[in-house]
Design an enzyme around this catalytic site. Structure first.
Site, PDB file in Angstrom:
ATOM      1  N   ASN A  90       7.626  -8.267   0.754  1.00 14.36           N
ATOM      2  CA  ASN A  90       8.120  -6.923   1.048  1.00 14.36           C
ATOM      3  C   ASN A  90       7.714  -6.418   2.425  1.00 14.36           C
ATOM      4  OD1 ASN A  90       8.957  -4.009   0.301  1.00 14.36           O
ATOM      5  ND2 ASN A  90       6.765  -3.828   0.772  1.00 14.36           N
ATOM      6  N   LYS A 101      16.382  -9.162   8.933  1.00 12.87           N
ATOM      7  CA  LYS A 101      16.770  -8.987   7.536  1.00 12.87           C
ATOM      8  C   LYS A 101      17.880  -9.958   7.143  1.00 12.87           C
ATOM      9  CE  LYS A 101      13.691  -6.083   6.384  1.00 12.87           C
ATOM     10  NZ  LYS A 101      12.654  -6.480   5.402  1.00 12.87           N
ATOM     11  N   ASP A 126      -2.799  -9.394   7.974  1.00 16.45           N
ATOM     12  CA  ASP A 126      -1.646  -9.186   8.841  1.00 16.45           C
ATOM     13  C   ASP A 126      -0.667 -10.327   8.621  1.00 16.45           C
ATOM     14  OD1 ASP A 126       0.211  -8.778  10.826  1.00 16.45           O
ATOM     15  OD2 ASP A 126      -1.240  -8.727  12.480  1.00 16.45           O
ATOM     16  N   TYR A 129      15.729  -5.458  14.382  1.00 17.19           N
ATOM     17  CA  TYR A 129      15.416  -5.425  12.952  1.00 17.19           C
ATOM     18  C   TYR A 129      16.488  -6.118  12.110  1.00 17.19           C
ATOM     19  CZ  TYR A 129      14.802  -3.193   8.319  1.00 17.19           C
ATOM     20  OH  TYR A 129      14.648  -2.940   6.975  1.00 17.19           O
ATOM     21  N   SER A 140      17.739  -6.343   3.281  1.00 18.78           N
ATOM     22  CA  SER A 140      18.181  -4.973   3.525  1.00 18.78           C
ATOM     23  C   SER A 140      19.697  -4.941   3.617  1.00 18.78           C
ATOM     24  CB  SER A 140      17.583  -4.465   4.844  1.00 18.78           C
ATOM     25  OG  SER A 140      18.134  -3.216   5.220  1.00 18.78           O
ATOM     26  N   ILE A 158      16.324   3.785   1.764  1.00 19.03           N
ATOM     27  CA  ILE A 158      15.264   4.196   0.846  1.00 19.03           C
ATOM     28  C   ILE A 158      14.277   5.050   1.631  1.00 19.03           C
ATOM     29  CG2 ILE A 158      13.516   3.430  -0.787  1.00 19.03           C
ATOM     30  CD1 ILE A 158      16.285   2.480  -1.570  1.00 19.03           C
ATOM     31  N   SER A 195      20.852  -3.808   5.974  1.00 22.25           N
ATOM     32  CA  SER A 195      20.946  -4.111   7.398  1.00 22.25           C
ATOM     33  C   SER A 195      21.182  -5.585   7.670  1.00 22.25           C
ATOM     34  CB  SER A 195      19.676  -3.649   8.128  1.00 22.25           C
ATOM     35  OG  SER A 195      19.541  -2.246   8.064  1.00 22.25           O
ATOM     36  N   ASN A 231      11.285   4.995   7.733  1.00 19.38           N
ATOM     37  CA  ASN A 231      12.389   5.781   8.293  1.00 19.38           C
ATOM     38  C   ASN A 231      12.129   7.289   8.261  1.00 19.38           C
ATOM     39  OD1 ASN A 231      12.814   6.499   5.596  1.00 19.38           O
ATOM     40  ND2 ASN A 231      14.427   4.976   5.305  1.00 19.38           N
ATOM     41  N   GLN A 250      18.545  -0.718  15.833  1.00 17.69           N
ATOM     42  CA  GLN A 250      17.925  -1.741  14.985  1.00 17.69           C
ATOM     43  C   GLN A 250      18.306  -3.152  15.406  1.00 17.69           C
ATOM     44  OE1 GLN A 250      19.579   0.158  11.310  1.00 17.69           O
ATOM     45  NE2 GLN A 250      17.483  -0.029  10.569  1.00 17.69           N
ATOM     46  N   SER A 289       0.811  -1.221   0.000  1.00 15.25           N
ATOM     47  CA  SER A 289       0.000   0.000   0.000  1.00 15.25           C
ATOM     48  C   SER A 289       0.843   1.269   0.000  1.00 15.25           C
ATOM     49  CB  SER A 289      -0.948   0.012   1.205  1.00 15.25           C
ATOM     50  OG  SER A 289      -0.212  -0.034   2.419  1.00 15.25           O
TER      51      SER A 289
END
Length: 255
Positions: free
Chosen positions: A92, A162, A65, A158, A145, A191, A147, A196, A155, A16
């Site tokens: 994604n 990744k 979800d 996170y 990523s 990006i 990352s 972010n 992170q 979206s």
């Protein structure tokens, strides 16, 4: 615009806004019909559907979800019915609520793991099952990523997800190659997306991040379209288990 994806059915999660939305619309520009999964932004999903349909392509959108394992089979099943099958799957969907390590809330850590890692696993598994049943092969890609390769102070919850997504694509490339299914990872650099926006609202930090990029700018969601279309198309017919870094050169800029 060339029709590199003419006749292909492309499924995209987290579509979206941001990278997912850009990839979904970009694939439609190359001739694909597109199914979009989204979490909460119904207006964003509906506007993406309108853009895809304006290109003369078929679009399907479903709220689900990805953190809930049952969502995977439901999305892939209903999308395949709507589009008549599946050829390409783009995982994604992801979140990154920035937070320090020492006081990381348990629920923040667990939610990030469920969305980014568990969601990827079960969505990719559902897509692969549909492709195997269909018997015509396919292309699966996941947004890892930069990352996955470097750390981040805020992170710590996170970056492991990744790295996990990258590893998932390597292992599924082995598991699914015999079915003619290619699995690859895209590793975006910084990006500019909703994920972010707040972190880069600090002008000094943004200028510093820009200074780290040899190409002189931060990425836009549209910068991910070309790499995604390549991996979705027959141009990458002999590419599987690969990791494509799309970061403007940030990773190699040590100095």
């Amino acid at each position: 615009m060339t029709n590199l994806l003419q006749g292909k059915r492309v499924f995209v999660t987290g579509a979206s806004s941001g990278i997912g939305r850009a990839v979904a619309i970009g694939c439609a520009q190359h001739g694909a019909d597109v199914a979009l999964n989204y979490g909460h932004d119904e207006a964003g999903a509906e506007s993406a559907v309108r853009e895809i349909e304006a290109l003369g392509r078929t679009a399907f959108a479903m709220q689900a979800d990805v953190a809930e394992p049952e969502s995977a089979g439901r999305f892939v099943g209903e999308a395949a019915t709507a589009l008549g099958g599946i050829d390409v799957f783009v995982n994604n969907a992801g979140i990154c609520p920035f937070h320090g390590f020492l006081d990381m809330p348990v629920d923040t850590f667990e939610r990030t793991m469920r969305v980014n890692m568990h969601g990827a696993y079960f969505m990719v598994q559902a897509a692969a099952r549909a492709m195997v049943e269909q018997g015509t092969g396919g292309s699966i890609m996941a947004m890892s990523s930069i990352s996955a390769l470097v750390g981040g102070e805020y992170q710590t919850h996170y970056t492991p997800t990744k790295a996990g997504v990258l590893s998932l694509m390597q292992s599924t490339a082995i598991a699914l190659g015999k079915h003619g299914i290619r699995c690859n990872a895209l590793l975006p650099g910084t990006i500019l997306t909703e994920i972010n926006r707040d972190d880069l609202a600090d002008r000094q930090k943004r200028e510093y991040m820009e200074s780290r990029v040899p190409l002189g700018r931060l990425g836009q969601p549209e910068d991910m379209v070309g790499p995604a279309v390549f991996l979705a198309s027959d141009l990458s017919a002999y590419v599987t288990g690969a990791a494509l870094l799309v970061d403007g050169g940030m990773f190699v800029n040590l100095q």
